[in-house]
Scaffold this active site. Structure first.
Site, PDB file in Angstrom:
ATOM      1  CE1 TYR A 142       5.991  -3.735   1.797  1.00  0.00           C
ATOM      2  CE2 TYR A 142       7.629  -4.973   3.029  1.00  0.00           C
ATOM      3  CZ  TYR A 142       6.367  -4.466   2.916  1.00  0.00           C
ATOM      4  OH  TYR A 142       5.456  -4.690   3.922  1.00  0.00           O
ATOM      5  CE  LYS A 190      -6.659   5.170  -4.129  1.00  0.00           C
ATOM      6  NZ  LYS A 190      -7.993   5.162  -3.478  1.00  0.00           N
ATOM      7  CG  ASP A 222     -10.093   3.048  -1.714  1.00  0.00           C
ATOM      8  OD1 ASP A 222     -10.106   2.246  -2.675  1.00  0.00           O
ATOM      9  OD2 ASP A 222     -10.385   4.254  -1.853  1.00  0.00           O
ATOM     10  CG  ASP A 246       2.710  -5.863   5.143  1.00  0.00           C
ATOM     11  OD1 ASP A 246       2.793  -6.947   5.760  1.00  0.00           O
ATOM     12  OD2 ASP A 246       2.980  -4.767   5.657  1.00  0.00           O
ATOM     13  CG  ASP A 250      -1.037  -7.754   9.642  1.00  0.00           C
ATOM     14  OD1 ASP A 250      -0.409  -8.691   9.099  1.00  0.00           O
ATOM     15  OD2 ASP A 250      -0.605  -7.117  10.628  1.00  0.00           O
TER      16      ASP A 250
HETATM   17  C1  IPM Z   1       5.229  -9.703   6.740  1.00  0.00           C
HETATM   18  C2  IPM Z   1       5.958  -8.733   7.641  1.00  0.00           C
HETATM   19  C3  IPM Z   1       7.152  -8.166   6.899  1.00  0.00           C
HETATM   20  C4  IPM Z   1       6.646  -7.447   5.659  1.00  0.00           C
HETATM   21  C5  IPM Z   1       8.049  -7.241   7.734  1.00  0.00           C
HETATM   22  C6  IPM Z   1       8.526  -7.900   8.999  1.00  0.00           C
HETATM   23  C7  IPM Z   1       9.199  -6.702   6.943  1.00  0.00           C
HETATM   24  O1  IPM Z   1       5.096  -7.735   8.073  1.00  0.00           O
HETATM   25  O2  IPM Z   1       5.838 -10.723   6.346  1.00  0.00           O
HETATM   26  O3  IPM Z   1       4.068  -9.472   6.437  1.00  0.00           O
HETATM   27  O4  IPM Z   1       6.255  -6.272   5.741  1.00  0.00           O
HETATM   28  O5  IPM Z   1       6.631  -8.073   4.601  1.00  0.00           O
HETATM   29 MN    MN Z   2       3.028  -7.968   7.465  1.00  0.00          MN
END
Ligand code: IPM
Ligand code: MN
Length: 355
Positions: A142, A190, A222, A246, A250
């Site tokens: 990032y 990884k 993975d 990240d 999710d």
């Molecule tokens: C999160 C979001 C952010 C990230 C984006 C919006 C830049 O997905 O906070 O997880 O990737 O960190």
């Molecule tokens: Mn995210």
């Protein structure tokens, strides 16, 4: 206690979910006799539109002067399909994380009994799952430089960089959380391919013996992506670098039944930020249908992490659980098919808190 909060609603559904989270914050402060003062700041696409900068100096000063930051969401589709855009809303969030030194993003993943059947995963697999993802937040791909394009535009590059200091501090923090929990750390990397991952693993091997009461497990990312779904109960504290964290969080939200459920705390050097893990859900913006629970649970984290007010935080979590038992929930987690509006969920939780 006096609570001095910066409120950054951001874009899309940000303002509507923040409105409910703020009402809950106010109700809790009233109940427990805390004095709340808050001020709004601009961030994301709405800040670009108004002042041309996704994280204006004024917002940074506000955050620095506050005891905690409550953050909604950022992002606007008009930027997503425009690869040439020079200023992007996401840069605001990244600049805020970097400037506030928020190197650790804590994302707890746990299930609510009345939501178990909302998860696409088998109930017996998710029932009782309870782990904490510690995502490194100010390093890796990032922020690594160089990042960009060749002159002819046909080659692009990102750089993944980690220093010893960055890895050490996030690992120490993870072990400390593990000591307060079930005493297991899973280091996700990884290391079979990436040099940064090999540094992580080497440092983890150095640090692990300093926490003899904590078990350390190493897992390739993975494999971790598979294990999170296959056997989520095996995890206690999962620590990983920025991009892996990240993606995995999710994925982990599927365990709870909805991305609209996961809160987070970003902590580090300056003021901590509390935000849902989901994005700005532009399709729902202004419709009063988005799930406010991830943000309300982020308020619970704020009381616990920023103010060390456990009882307040517990009350909010209980209120959220009760709202689900009562089926006063938004469409994403409604089991009966009867969906409530964002503000109706907020009303119910505020009433519960006041009781
Ligand atoms: C999160 C979001 C952010 C990230 C984006 C919006 C830049 O997905 O906070 O997880 O990737 O960190
Ligand atoms: Mn995210």
């Amino acid at each position: 206690m006096k609570l001095n909060i910066a409120v950054l609603p951001g874009d899309g559904i940000g303002p509507e979910i923040i409105e409910q989270a703020l009402r809950v914050t106010e109700a809790v402060c009233e109940k427990f006799g805390h004095e709340l003062s808050y001020e709004y700041g601009l961030v994301g696409a709405s800040a670009i539109d108004q002042v041309g900068n996704p994280y204006p100096d004024g917002t940074h000063e506000l955050c620095m002067a506050s005891d905690a930051v409550l953050f909604g969401a950022i992002g606007d589709p008009k930027y997503d399909n425009d690869p040439s855009a020079k200023v992007r809303p996401e840069q605001g969030l990244l600049a805020m994380r970097k400037k506030l030194g928020l190197y650790a993003n804590i994302r707890p993943v746990s299930t609510f009994p009345s939501l178990i059947h909302k998860s696409p995963l088998r109930a017996d697999l998710v029932d009782g799952a309870d782990f904490m993802c510690v995502r490194e937040l100010t390093g890796g791909m990032y922020f690594g430089r160089p990042q960009g394009r060749s002159e002819d535009g046909n080659t692009a590059y990102d750089t993944c960089v980690y220093t010893r200091e960055e890895v050490e501090r996030i690992l120490h923090l993870s072990y400390k959380y593990a000591q307060m929990r079930r005493k297991k750390v899973t280091v996700v990397d990884k290391a079979n391919v990436l040099a940064t991952s090999r540094l992580w693993r080497q440092i983890a091997q150095e640090i692990a013996p300093q926490y003899p009461d904590v078990e350390t497990e190493y897992m390739f990312v993975d494999n971790a992506a598979m294990q999170i779904i296959q056997w989520p109960k095996r995890f206690d504290v999962l620590v990983t670098e920025n991009l892996f964290g990240d993606i995995l969080t999710d994925e982990a939200s599927v365990i709870t039944g909805s991305l609209g459920m996961l809160p987070s705390a970003s902590i580090g050097i300056h003021t901590s930020v509390f935000e849902p893990i989901h994005g700005s859900y532009p399709q729902a913006a202004g419709k009063n249908i988005a799930n406010p629970l991830a943000t309300i649970l982020s308020v619970a984290m704020m009381f616990e992490y920023a103010f060390e007010l456990k009882e307040e935080s517990e009350l909010i979590r209980n209120a959220v659980a009760a709202s689900m038992d009562a089926e006063v929930v938004t469409e994403d987690i409604s089991l009966s098919g009867k969906a409530h509006l964002t503000s109706a969920v907020g009303d119910w939780i505020v009433d519960y808190v006041k009781k």
